[in-house]
Design a protein around this motif. Structure first.
Motif, PDB file in Angstrom:
ATOM      1  N   UNK A   1      37.904  27.772  36.681  1.00 55.60           N
ATOM      2  CA  UNK A   1      39.300  28.206  36.137  1.00 55.60           C
ATOM      3  C   UNK A   1      39.369  28.161  34.495  1.00 55.60           C
ATOM      4  N   UNK A   2      38.571  27.434  34.271  1.00 58.80           N
ATOM      5  CA  UNK A   2      38.268  27.309  32.614  1.00 58.80           C
ATOM      6  C   UNK A   2      37.878  28.457  32.035  1.00 58.80           C
ATOM      7  N   UNK A   3      36.731  28.771  32.839  1.00 60.67           N
ATOM      8  CA  UNK A   3      35.640  30.166  32.611  1.00 60.67           C
ATOM      9  C   UNK A   3      36.658  31.343  32.531  1.00 60.67           C
ATOM     10  N   UNK A   4      37.490  31.213  33.723  1.00 54.39           N
ATOM     11  CA  UNK A   4      38.459  32.464  34.069  1.00 54.39           C
ATOM     12  C   UNK A   4      39.358  32.716  32.683  1.00 54.39           C
ATOM     13  N   UNK A   5      39.964  31.804  32.343  1.00 57.65           N
ATOM     14  CA  UNK A   5      40.985  31.595  31.068  1.00 57.65           C
ATOM     15  C   UNK A   5      40.083  32.072  30.011  1.00 57.65           C
ATOM     16  N   UNK A   6      39.154  31.598  29.570  1.00 60.27           N
ATOM     17  CA  UNK A   6      38.429  32.073  28.665  1.00 60.27           C
ATOM     18  C   UNK A   6      38.147  33.522  28.609  1.00 60.27           C
ATOM     19  N   UNK A   7      37.723  34.131  29.765  1.00 59.58           N
ATOM     20  CA  UNK A   7      37.158  35.504  29.966  1.00 59.58           C
ATOM     21  C   UNK A   7      38.496  36.136  29.644  1.00 59.58           C
ATOM     22  N   UNK A   8      39.378  35.817  30.493  1.00 60.83           N
ATOM     23  CA  UNK A   8      40.837  36.427  30.112  1.00 60.83           C
ATOM     24  C   UNK A   8      41.345  36.703  28.681  1.00 60.83           C
ATOM     25  N   UNK A   9      41.157  35.739  28.058  1.00 59.36           N
ATOM     26  CA  UNK A   9      41.254  35.657  26.471  1.00 59.36           C
ATOM     27  C   UNK A   9      40.369  36.350  25.832  1.00 59.36           C
ATOM     28  N   UNK A  10      39.223  36.494  26.142  1.00 60.89           N
ATOM     29  CA  UNK A  10      38.094  37.256  25.556  1.00 60.89           C
ATOM     30  C   UNK A  10      38.371  38.877  26.050  1.00 60.89           C
ATOM     31  N   UNK A  11      38.697  38.992  27.118  1.00 61.25           N
ATOM     32  CA  UNK A  11      39.264  40.518  27.486  1.00 61.25           C
ATOM     33  C   UNK A  11      40.255  40.898  26.594  1.00 61.25           C
ATOM     34  N   UNK A  12      41.264  39.957  26.466  1.00 58.31           N
ATOM     35  CA  UNK A  12      42.249  40.427  25.716  1.00 58.31           C
ATOM     36  C   UNK A  12      42.190  40.783  24.324  1.00 58.31           C
TER      37      UNK A  12
END
Lengths: 143, 258
Positions: B96-107
């Motif tokens: 989940x952490x990774x997902x959040x970070x990926x989402x942030x990075x994508x944004x």
């Protein structure tokens, strides 16, 4: 002045039909349209046109829309009075065209145009005055 | 066997079975004690009964022991399961952490890409509209020097000069000349216009600087559809003749001189 207009419209139409002297005709049409679009900078002329009902004529309104090509840089560089483009843009609005029937409206536009026209010379005079004052002050302080 | 493979799903049944086995043992033990107690006082009615009960007791005990072993195994497995569950939870959180970070990075990347695209668009737009500074300066000079956009320094409220083409200028232009052919000897039109033309001194010949005809030689207006809904062709002919005569006669407009 009215004949100016009808001549222009007829003239341009006839040049579209003629195949023989196409190029000369087009050049002439260019000059005519150049002159006409710049005439639009004259608020008194606009008032004249409005009072004679030209602005109610749909073909004329279409013609005004067609004249917007003068905004392109390759055409605009031939305009001596580029302020005519602003008037042309305003003329696209029906409200403006209706208002121009009033002489006071035309007078107001005329006054504002002249005042704006004098903007830079006024500014320059102010600067010159300020400079002159400063020099005077310097002279008095030196003495 | 079934118990061994059953695992966690049969824990309740293991417990029940354990409890059942315990009860059985309890019952059997009680019976045995009763029989022993009775056999003390009286003779045994059924001699095989106590051995039967003993056998049953031994059997039940055996089962009980097995069940206990099973329970212990199951307990171990359960413990392992809990450990694994914890590990799984931890991994879940990591994901989940990774997902959040990926989402942030994508944004962030999406924003960056969008802004870069906007920048490219504006660069393209600027390049399209690029004009040499020399041309701009020339144009600025033209429109200012002729007092078209800036008033002359000596202007006072009586001065006839204006920031737009005045009546006089309009009449002496090409458009005006089409109506005022007095200098060119074509058939006159409205008497009013002829009168106006008569008032014009020859000095104000049609070649007015604001027409920039010398530069416009190569310029053509854009083709437009003839559909302004103009007057019928019959009317045009008359003007066509006039204008053609005008164009051949006019020495003023330099459009013919190549």
């Amino acid at each position: 002045m009215r004949k100016l207009l009808s001549n222009l419209l007829c003239g341009s139409n006839s040049y579209c039909f003629s195949r023989v002297s196409d190029d000369t005709g087009n050049r002439l049409r260019f000059q005519l349209e150049l002159e006409f679009v710049q005439c639009l900078a004259n608020p008194n002329y606009l008032n004249f046109l409005a009072q004679r009902g030209y602005f109610k004529d749909k073909p004329f309104v279409n013609y005004l829309k067609y004249l917007l090509y003068w905004k392109e840089p390759e055409y605009a560089k031939y305009l001596k009075y580029p302020q005519c483009l602003h008037m042309l843009e305003l003329l696209q609005y029906e409200h403006f065209r209706k208002e121009l029937v009033n002489a006071q409206c035309a007078k107001f536009i005329d006054e504002q145009q002249i005042l704006h026209w004098q903007h830079y010379s006024r500014k320059r005079m102010r600067l010159q005055q300020a400079l002159a004052e400063q020099q005077q002050q310097n002279n008095t302080s030196v003495k | 066997m079934a118990a061994a493979t059953g695992g966690g799903g049969e824990r309740s049944s293991t417990r029940d079975r354990l409890l059942a086995a315990l009860e059985d043992l309890e019952l059997l033990a009680r019976e045995l004690i009763e029989i022993l107690a009775i056999s003390r006082n009286q003779k045994l009615p059924q001699p095989g009964e106590e051995s039967q009960i003993l056998e049953l007791l031994i059997q039940r005990d055996g089962e009980f022991q097995e069940l206990m072993k099973l329970a212990v195994d199951q307990g171990k497995i359960h413990h392992e399961m809990q450990l694994l569950e914890k590990v799984v939870e931890k991994r879940d959180n990591d994901i989940q952490q990774l997902q959040k970070q990926l989402k942030e990075a994508e944004h962030i990347l999406a924003t960056a890409v969008y802004q870069a695209k906007e920048k490219l668009k504006s660069i393209e737009k600027a390049r399209k509209g690029a004009i040499s500074s020399e041309e701009i300066i020339k144009y600025a000079h033209r429109i200012s020097a002729s007092n078209a956009v800036c008033a002359p320094l000596t202007w006072v409220p009586g001065d006839p000069r204006r920031p737009y083409p005045t009546d006089l200028e309009m009449r002496s232009g090409l458009l005006g000349q089409m109506n005022n052919p007095s200098t060119n000897g074509v058939n006159g039109h409205l008497p009013g216009d002829a009168l106006a033309a008569g008032r014009l001194p020859d000095v104000l010949a049609p070649q007015y600087p604001w027409q920039s005809s010398d530069m416009s030689m190569n310029m053509l207006p854009p083709n437009h559809s003839n559909d302004f809904m103009l007057e019928p062709p019959g009317h045009n002919k008359e003007n066509e003749d006039d204008v053609e005569v005008m164009s051949t006669d006019s020495s003023s407009s330099s459009s013919d001189s190549d």
